[in-house]
Motif scaffolding. Sequence first.
Motif, short mmCIF file in Angstrom:
data_model
loop_
_atom_site.label_atom_id
_atom_site.label_comp_id
_atom_site.label_asym_id
_atom_site.label_seq_id
_atom_site.Cartn_x
_atom_site.Cartn_y
_atom_site.Cartn_z
N LYS A 130 0.83 -1.20 0.00
CA LYS A 130 0.00 0.00 0.00
C LYS A 130 0.87 1.26 0.00
O LYS A 130 0.62 2.20 -0.74
CB LYS A 130 -0.92 -0.01 1.22
N GLY A 131 1.90 1.26 0.81
CA GLY A 131 2.79 2.41 0.88
C GLY A 131 3.59 2.61 -0.39
O GLY A 131 3.80 3.74 -0.85
N ILE A 132 4.04 1.51 -0.97
CA ILE A 132 4.81 1.58 -2.22
C ILE A 132 3.92 2.10 -3.34
O ILE A 132 4.32 2.97 -4.13
CB ILE A 132 5.39 0.21 -2.59
N ALA A 133 2.70 1.60 -3.43
CA ALA A 133 1.77 2.04 -4.47
C ALA A 133 1.45 3.52 -4.31
O ALA A 133 1.39 4.26 -5.30
CB ALA A 133 0.48 1.21 -4.41
N LYS A 134 1.29 3.98 -3.09
CA LYS A 134 1.02 5.39 -2.85
C LYS A 134 2.22 6.24 -3.27
O LYS A 134 2.06 7.30 -3.88
CB LYS A 134 0.69 5.62 -1.37
N TYR A 135 3.42 5.78 -2.97
CA TYR A 135 4.63 6.50 -3.34
C TYR A 135 4.75 6.64 -4.87
O TYR A 135 5.13 7.68 -5.37
CB TYR A 135 5.86 5.76 -2.79
N LEU A 136 4.41 5.55 -5.59
CA LEU A 136 4.50 5.57 -7.06
C LEU A 136 3.27 6.18 -7.72
O LEU A 136 3.22 6.33 -8.93
CB LEU A 136 4.70 4.15 -7.60
N ASP A 137 2.25 6.49 -6.91
CA ASP A 137 0.99 7.05 -7.40
C ASP A 137 0.27 6.10 -8.35
O ASP A 137 -0.18 6.48 -9.43
CB ASP A 137 1.22 8.41 -8.07
N VAL A 138 0.21 4.83 -7.95
CA VAL A 138 -0.53 3.81 -8.69
C VAL A 138 -1.35 3.02 -7.68
O VAL A 138 -1.12 3.10 -6.47
CB VAL A 138 0.39 2.85 -9.48
N SER A 139 -2.30 2.24 -8.18
CA SER A 139 -3.07 1.39 -7.27
C SER A 139 -2.25 0.14 -6.93
O SER A 139 -1.28 -0.20 -7.62
CB SER A 139 -4.39 0.98 -7.92
N ARG A 140 -2.66 -0.54 -5.87
CA ARG A 140 -1.98 -1.79 -5.52
C ARG A 140 -2.13 -2.81 -6.64
O ARG A 140 -1.21 -3.57 -6.93
CB ARG A 140 -2.52 -2.36 -4.21
N ALA A 141 -3.31 -2.84 -7.25
CA ALA A 141 -3.54 -3.78 -8.35
C ALA A 141 -2.56 -3.53 -9.50
O ALA A 141 -2.01 -4.47 -10.08
CB ALA A 141 -4.98 -3.67 -8.85
N THR A 142 -2.33 -2.25 -9.80
CA THR A 142 -1.38 -1.91 -10.86
C THR A 142 0.02 -2.34 -10.46
O THR A 142 0.78 -2.89 -11.27
CB THR A 142 -1.40 -0.40 -11.14
N LEU A 143 0.37 -2.14 -9.22
CA LEU A 143 1.68 -2.55 -8.72
C LEU A 143 1.87 -4.05 -8.89
O LEU A 143 2.88 -4.51 -9.42
CB LEU A 143 1.81 -2.15 -7.25
N TYR A 144 0.88 -4.83 -8.47
CA TYR A 144 0.96 -6.28 -8.60
C TYR A 144 1.01 -6.69 -10.08
O TYR A 144 1.72 -7.62 -10.44
CB TYR A 144 -0.25 -6.95 -7.94
N ARG A 145 0.24 -6.02 -10.91
CA ARG A 145 0.19 -6.35 -12.34
C ARG A 145 1.55 -6.15 -12.99
O ARG A 145 2.00 -6.98 -13.77
CB ARG A 145 -0.85 -5.49 -13.04
N TYR A 146 2.21 -5.06 -12.68
CA TYR A 146 3.51 -4.80 -13.27
C TYR A 146 4.58 -5.74 -12.78
O TYR A 146 5.47 -6.11 -13.51
CB TYR A 146 3.95 -3.36 -13.02
N LEU A 147 4.50 -6.13 -11.53
CA LEU A 147 5.51 -7.04 -10.99
C LEU A 147 5.24 -8.48 -11.36
O LEU A 147 6.16 -9.26 -11.51
CB LEU A 147 5.59 -6.88 -9.47
N GLY A 148 3.98 -8.83 -11.50
CA GLY A 148 3.64 -10.21 -11.87
C GLY A 148 4.20 -11.20 -10.87
O GLY A 148 4.17 -10.98 -9.67
N ASP A 149 4.75 -12.26 -11.38
CA ASP A 149 5.32 -13.31 -10.52
C ASP A 149 6.78 -13.05 -10.19
O ASP A 149 7.39 -13.83 -9.46
CB ASP A 149 5.20 -14.67 -11.21
N ARG A 150 7.34 -11.96 -10.71
CA ARG A 150 8.76 -11.70 -10.48
C ARG A 150 9.07 -11.42 -9.02
O ARG A 150 10.12 -11.77 -8.53
CB ARG A 150 9.21 -10.51 -11.31
N ALA A 151 8.16 -10.76 -8.32
CA ALA A 151 8.41 -10.44 -6.91
C ALA A 151 7.10 -10.48 -6.15
O ALA A 151 6.16 -9.79 -6.50
CB ALA A 151 9.05 -9.08 -6.77
N ALA A 152 7.05 -11.29 -5.13
CA ALA A 152 5.83 -11.35 -4.30
C ALA A 152 5.90 -10.23 -3.27
O ALA A 152 6.88 -10.10 -2.56
CB ALA A 152 5.74 -12.70 -3.63
N ILE A 153 4.85 -9.44 -3.23
CA ILE A 153 4.81 -8.33 -2.27
C ILE A 153 3.79 -8.64 -1.21
O ILE A 153 2.74 -9.08 -1.42
CB ILE A 153 4.48 -7.00 -2.97
#
Length: 62
Positions: free
Chosen positions: A39-62
């Motif tokens: 949540k904090g990372i998504a807020k810092y990047l100004d994206v939603s958590r869903a967008t954050l997960y979508r971009y990272l995919g399976d490369r990194a579990a958050i």
Amino acid sequence: MKRAASRTNGTKFGRPRKVDDAEHIATVRRMKADGHTAKGIAKYLDVSRATLYRYLGDRAAI
């Protein structure tokens, strides 16, 4: 037909990506290693958590 011709000339269609470079991905991984939440990372990047997960995919579990 025109759309296909435009694509061959390099035209990109659709909404531009908000996070698309390796620098942002590295920032996310560094922040996660430092203990920040998704949540904090998504807020810092100004994206939603869903967008954050979508971009990272399976490369990194958050």
